[in-house]
Scaffold this motif. Sequence first.
Motif, short mmCIF file in Angstrom:
data_model
loop_
_atom_site.label_atom_id
_atom_site.label_comp_id
_atom_site.label_asym_id
_atom_site.label_seq_id
_atom_site.Cartn_x
_atom_site.Cartn_y
_atom_site.Cartn_z
N UNK A 59 31.30 -3.57 88.11
CA UNK A 59 30.23 -4.59 88.78
C UNK A 59 29.67 -4.68 90.54
N UNK A 60 31.35 -3.75 91.47
CA UNK A 60 31.30 -3.76 92.71
C UNK A 60 29.80 -2.15 93.10
N UNK A 61 29.99 -1.29 91.77
CA UNK A 61 29.48 -0.17 92.37
C UNK A 61 27.78 -0.34 92.77
N UNK A 62 27.39 -1.32 91.83
CA UNK A 62 25.51 -1.52 92.09
C UNK A 62 25.59 -2.73 93.64
N UNK A 63 26.52 -3.01 94.03
CA UNK A 63 25.91 -4.31 95.74
C UNK A 63 25.76 -2.71 96.83
N UNK A 84 26.70 6.44 102.95
CA UNK A 84 25.42 5.50 102.71
C UNK A 84 25.00 6.23 102.11
N UNK A 85 24.69 7.04 100.48
CA UNK A 85 23.91 7.93 99.86
C UNK A 85 24.23 8.60 100.07
N UNK A 86 25.26 9.30 100.96
CA UNK A 86 26.14 10.98 100.62
C UNK A 86 27.34 10.97 100.37
N UNK A 87 27.91 10.04 99.14
CA UNK A 87 29.13 9.73 99.18
C UNK A 87 29.96 11.45 98.31
N UNK A 88 28.97 12.31 98.40
CA UNK A 88 29.41 13.76 97.52
C UNK A 88 30.09 15.03 98.73
N UNK A 89 29.22 14.49 100.03
CA UNK A 89 29.85 15.35 100.56
C UNK A 89 31.26 14.49 101.33
N UNK A 90 31.19 13.30 101.43
CA UNK A 90 32.80 12.45 101.33
C UNK A 90 33.58 13.12 100.55
N UNK A 106 39.32 8.93 96.67
CA UNK A 106 39.15 9.35 96.01
C UNK A 106 38.50 8.78 94.87
N UNK A 107 39.15 7.88 93.79
CA UNK A 107 39.05 7.26 92.83
C UNK A 107 37.83 6.26 92.47
N UNK A 108 37.84 5.43 93.63
CA UNK A 108 35.97 4.14 94.70
C UNK A 108 35.26 5.02 94.42
N UNK A 109 35.92 6.31 95.55
CA UNK A 109 34.67 7.46 96.16
C UNK A 109 33.68 7.90 95.02
N UNK A 110 34.30 8.35 93.74
CA UNK A 110 34.17 9.19 92.51
C UNK A 110 33.00 7.75 91.62
N UNK A 111 33.61 6.58 91.86
CA UNK A 111 33.27 5.35 91.10
C UNK A 111 31.94 5.60 91.99
N UNK A 112 31.48 5.24 92.75
CA UNK A 112 30.26 4.92 93.40
C UNK A 112 29.28 6.02 93.25
N UNK A 113 29.64 7.47 93.07
CA UNK A 113 29.48 8.65 93.05
C UNK A 113 28.73 8.79 91.72
N UNK A 114 29.30 8.06 90.54
CA UNK A 114 28.75 8.15 89.22
C UNK A 114 27.88 7.70 88.94
N UNK A 115 27.83 6.31 89.36
CA UNK A 115 27.12 4.41 89.08
C UNK A 115 25.79 5.05 90.21
N UNK A 116 25.78 5.92 90.90
CA UNK A 116 24.16 6.00 91.87
C UNK A 116 23.88 7.34 91.30
N UNK A 117 24.88 9.03 90.65
CA UNK A 117 23.79 9.18 90.25
C UNK A 117 23.48 9.69 88.85
N UNK A 128 17.64 14.13 97.43
CA UNK A 128 15.98 13.71 97.39
C UNK A 128 16.66 12.02 97.15
N UNK A 129 18.15 11.73 97.04
CA UNK A 129 18.14 10.86 95.74
C UNK A 129 17.57 10.76 94.99
N UNK A 130 17.87 12.27 93.68
CA UNK A 130 17.32 11.98 92.59
C UNK A 130 18.21 11.43 91.42
N UNK A 131 18.28 10.89 90.15
CA UNK A 131 19.51 10.64 89.21
C UNK A 131 19.48 12.07 89.09
N UNK A 132 20.85 12.33 88.06
CA UNK A 132 21.56 13.40 87.63
C UNK A 132 20.97 13.60 86.52
#
Length: 318
Positions: free
Chosen positions: A17-21, A183-189, A228-239, A314-318
């Motif tokens: 839910x939150x990952x899409x906000x 923001x939108x570069x969470x993998x670098x984080x 780490x956990x929260x950021x991993x989820x954001x990356x998964x939902x976005x990518x 390039x903000x592309x889906x995996x």
Amino acid sequence: MFSGFGIGTVDCCLNLFVGNLKYANQLLGVMHAFYGLGCLVSPILSIHLIEVGLDWNQYYLLLFGFATTAFICSAIMFRNETKWKYMYMTEQKHLKEQNEDDGIPQEQASMSELLRNRYVLFFALTLFLYLGSELCAGIWFFNYLITIKKVVERSASYITSSYWASLTLGRFALGFVTGHFFENNEVRAMVLYTGLISGGCAGFWLFENYTSLQVVCIDFVGFFVGPVFATSMVIAIKCLPARIGSGGVPVICGLGAAGGAVVPWVMGNIAEKLGDGTSGSGLVYFPNMMFTTFASAFGLWFGFYLLNRKKLENYEKL
């Protein structure tokens, strides 16, 4: 068992839910920080209640009251968040991705496909190592201090609590850092955080003759472990594409959570079966274990970033 299942289900739903906000990193960081705060406060509260005369099992009545209150508040506040709304939003996301793919229809991924998807397995493996290492540190650090470092129990309990306090602070503070600077570069984080965690674990290992420096190192590790956990989820939902992400995130959470059972169990076997033969003497290898598991997670994230750098930038889906 049922409480663990319930917590895992709620946590997964919140991540979806939150990952899409907007401000997903900040929101998830704050929510997970309160989860850590509960882990920090609950033992202290339970001991206080026992000291004032309550039986140990009466503490569960308090938990029941908290859970009932949370249920009522959730039912009221999220009364409009129905399954039909979620299905509609998911369908709209599917249609948007189909338009981006020249209108090619895509069905929801099956469970077998999710379990074969390399990105789902990657996220699950990194969470397996992370959750396992996080809990292993929290569980066995106390025993390590008493058995190997000969610290008295009260001091060891305070030192262990400092690890959880650092973790909670990291979840709260670094969620805002990630949202503002990555923001939108969470993998670098993630590469940065896991790299710093590995460095802290290396210090924890190298300074094994200096207990005070080890405490500083483990608190340093806890701070950067926090998000780490929260950021991993954001990356998964976005990518991940919508057809993979909606079913993939629960699979990632489920498989990743198994690390919380496996890694501490492995450390327990090392503690009992290695060393000089006395009970718990194998905990001398606790710093080695922490470095190995956390450094493995760093290696996976660094490799993931290098292999998918073009798509991620390039903000592309995996």
